[in-house]
Design a protein around this motif. Structure first.
Motif, PDB file in Angstrom:
ATOM      1  N   ASP A 136       9.458  -3.004  -0.873  1.00 51.35           N
ATOM      2  CA  ASP A 136       8.678  -4.228  -0.674  1.00 51.35           C
ATOM      3  C   ASP A 136       7.285  -3.914  -0.143  1.00 51.35           C
ATOM      4  O   ASP A 136       6.275  -4.453  -0.625  1.00 51.35           O
ATOM      5  CB  ASP A 136       9.384  -5.162   0.315  1.00 51.35           C
ATOM      6  N   GLN A 137       7.223  -3.055   0.858  1.00 52.43           N
ATOM      7  CA  GLN A 137       5.943  -2.731   1.473  1.00 52.43           C
ATOM      8  C   GLN A 137       4.996  -2.065   0.479  1.00 52.43           C
ATOM      9  O   GLN A 137       3.782  -2.277   0.520  1.00 52.43           O
ATOM     10  CB  GLN A 137       6.149  -1.826   2.698  1.00 52.43           C
TER      11      GLN A 137
ATOM     12  N   LYS B 226       9.503 -13.344  -0.948  1.00 49.70           N
ATOM     13  CA  LYS B 226       9.233 -12.845   0.401  1.00 49.70           C
ATOM     14  C   LYS B 226       7.765 -13.050   0.753  1.00 49.70           C
ATOM     15  O   LYS B 226       6.904 -13.107  -0.131  1.00 49.70           O
ATOM     16  CB  LYS B 226       9.598 -11.359   0.504  1.00 49.70           C
ATOM     17  N   ASN B 227       7.480 -13.131   2.054  1.00 49.52           N
ATOM     18  CA  ASN B 227       6.107 -13.295   2.507  1.00 49.52           C
ATOM     19  C   ASN B 227       5.431 -11.942   2.710  1.00 49.52           C
ATOM     20  O   ASN B 227       5.992 -10.891   2.360  1.00 49.52           O
ATOM     21  CB  ASN B 227       6.054 -14.149   3.783  1.00 49.52           C
ATOM     22  N   GLU B 228       4.226 -11.957   3.320  1.00 54.06           N
ATOM     23  CA  GLU B 228       3.458 -10.716   3.481  1.00 54.06           C
ATOM     24  C   GLU B 228       4.094  -9.758   4.473  1.00 54.06           C
ATOM     25  O   GLU B 228       3.710  -8.586   4.547  1.00 54.06           O
ATOM     26  CB  GLU B 228       2.024 -11.025   3.902  1.00 54.06           C
ATOM     27  N   ARG B 229       5.083 -10.204   5.234  1.00 50.34           N
ATOM     28  CA  ARG B 229       5.812  -9.328   6.148  1.00 50.34           C
ATOM     29  C   ARG B 229       7.147  -8.876   5.549  1.00 50.34           C
ATOM     30  O   ARG B 229       7.995  -8.319   6.249  1.00 50.34           O
ATOM     31  CB  ARG B 229       6.046 -10.050   7.484  1.00 50.34           C
ATOM     32  N   ALA B 230       7.321  -9.141   4.270  1.00 52.75           N
ATOM     33  CA  ALA B 230       8.550  -8.769   3.539  1.00 52.75           C
ATOM     34  C   ALA B 230       9.768  -9.510   4.057  1.00 52.75           C
ATOM     35  O   ALA B 230      10.896  -9.039   3.924  1.00 52.75           O
ATOM     36  CB  ALA B 230       8.785  -7.264   3.579  1.00 52.75           C
ATOM     37  N   GLU B 231       9.557 -10.701   4.645  1.00 57.50           N
ATOM     38  CA  GLU B 231      10.662 -11.534   5.119  1.00 57.50           C
ATOM     39  C   GLU B 231      11.073 -12.514   4.031  1.00 57.50           C
ATOM     40  O   GLU B 231      10.223 -13.061   3.321  1.00 57.50           O
ATOM     41  CB  GLU B 231      10.236 -12.302   6.375  1.00 57.50           C
TER      42      GLU B 231
ATOM     43  N   GLU C 226      13.180  -2.347   1.894  1.00 56.89           N
ATOM     44  CA  GLU C 226      11.995  -2.781   2.632  1.00 56.89           C
ATOM     45  C   GLU C 226      10.805  -1.869   2.331  1.00 56.89           C
ATOM     46  O   GLU C 226       9.665  -2.336   2.211  1.00 56.89           O
ATOM     47  CB  GLU C 226      12.266  -2.830   4.131  1.00 56.89           C
TER      48      GLU C 226
ATOM     49  N   THR D 295      13.988  -9.425   7.174  1.00 53.22           N
ATOM     50  CA  THR D 295      13.695  -8.434   6.146  1.00 53.22           C
ATOM     51  C   THR D 295      14.991  -7.833   5.616  1.00 53.22           C
ATOM     52  O   THR D 295      16.055  -7.986   6.211  1.00 53.22           O
ATOM     53  CB  THR D 295      12.820  -7.307   6.702  1.00 53.22           C
TER      54      THR D 295
ATOM     55  N   GLN E 295       1.413  -3.658  -0.240  1.00 56.74           N
ATOM     56  CA  GLN E 295       0.224  -2.898   0.147  1.00 56.74           C
ATOM     57  C   GLN E 295      -0.619  -2.456  -1.040  1.00 56.74           C
ATOM     58  O   GLN E 295      -1.847  -2.388  -0.942  1.00 56.74           O
ATOM     59  CB  GLN E 295       0.645  -1.691   0.980  1.00 56.74           C
TER      60      GLN E 295
END
Length: 246
Positions: free
Chosen positions: A76-77, A30-35, A73, A59, A81
C-alpha cells in the motif's frame, strides 16, 4: 460528464454494495495512511472479524497477522508514495479465517481532482479457481503443462511451451488465461512457488536446494520472489510448518 453524474449521487458511489455479493473478490478503499475506509463482506470474513466496523480506520498490518499484514501495508505504501499502480500481481493469501489461496491483486492510486495528489488507493484481489481438467481447452494444453511440471529444475520458456503445445505465443496465452485465469508466465511462476512450498512444508530441505529444484540458481533471487508472492521468506514459511511434521 462522469464527474457531474457522480456528484449528484447520495451517498457517493463506492461500489461497496456490489462487491458485497462477489464472494471470490476482496475489495477495499484506503486513505493516505493506508487505513481501510470501505471494505466488502468477503474481506470481513477472511480477516476473521464480525463486522466492517472492526476494519474501518485500521491498516492491513493491524488486522492481519504478520507477515501477511505487514507485506500488504508495505505494498500500500508503495502505491501511495510512488503513485504507481499494481496490476494483476500474483499472490498467495493466507487469512486469519483459515482461507488460503492464490489471487490476482490490483491496486490503483486515488488522486485529488485538481492537484493530482495521491490521497488513497482502491484495490481488489480476485481468487483463482481450480480449472476443469476435462475440458477440450485444457486438453490442448496438457502436453505443455506436463512438460513444465516435469522440468521445473530448468523451467521452459513461454516460447518452448508454445512450441510443445503447437500454438503461437499469443494462442498459448489466450488459452492459459481461459483455463487458469493467468498468463503463461504467471502460471509458470505459480507452479514453481507451489512446488517450493510443498517441499518447504513437508521436508527440512535446505533453502538453496529448494531454490535449485524449481529453477533458481541464485538463492537470494528465489527468496525475493517467494517473499513477494507469499508475504514471507522461504525460511519463515518452513518454520511455520515445522509443527505439522512433528
Amino acid at each position: 460528464m462522469i464527474h457531474e453524474f457522480l456528484s449528484q449521487l447520495d451517498p457517493p458511489f463506492t461500489g461497496e454494495a456490489l462487491f458485497d455479493h462477489l464472494t471470490d473478490i476482496v475489495f477495499f478503499i484506503k486513505n493516505e495512511r493506508a487505513e481501510y475506509l470501505v471494505v466488502n463482506q468477503t474481506l470481513v470474513e477472511r480477516c476473521g472479524v464480525q463486522d466492517k466496523g472492526q476494519l474501518i480506520g485500521r491498516t492491513a498490518a493491524e488486522v492481519l497477522r504478520a507477515p501477511l499484514g505487514t507485506s500488504f501495508e508495505a505494498q500500500d505504501q508503495s502505491v501511495l508514495q510512488t503513485g504507481m499502480p499494481i496490476v494483476s500481481q500474483l499472490e498467495l493469501h493466507i487469512y486469519a479465517s483459515g482461507d488460503v489461496g492464490w489471487c490476482l491483486t490490483c491496486k490503483q492510486p486515488l488522486r485529488k481532482r485538481k492537484t493530482g495528489k495521491v490521497v488513497g488507493l482502491v484495490g481488489v484481489s480476485q481468487d483463482l479457481h481450480v480449472p476443469d481438467l476435462e475440458t477440450a481447452e485444457y486438453q490442448h494444453l496438457a502436453a505443455a503443462i506436463s512438460y513444465a511440471e516435469e522440468n521445473l529444475s530448468a523451467p521452459p520458456t513461454v516460447e518452448e511451451l508454445a512450441e510443445i503445445a503447437e500454438m503461437s505465443h499469443y494462442q498459448l496465452n489466450r488459452r492459459m488465461r481461459h483455463v487458469f485465469g493467468l498468463t503463461t508466465g504467471q502460471w509458470l511462476l505459480k507452479l514453481r512457488i507451489d512446488r517450493a512450498r510443498q517441499t518447504l512444508r513437508e521436508t527440512d530441505t535446505l533453502i538453496a536446494s529448494v531454490a535449485l529444484s524449481v529453477g533458481y540458481s541464485d538463492q537470494s533471487a528465489f527468496t525475493r520472489q517467494f517473499r513477494r508472492t507469499t508475504g514471507m521468506s522461504p525460511r519463515d514459511y518452513q518454520k511455520s510448518n515445522e509443527f505439522r511434521r512433528d
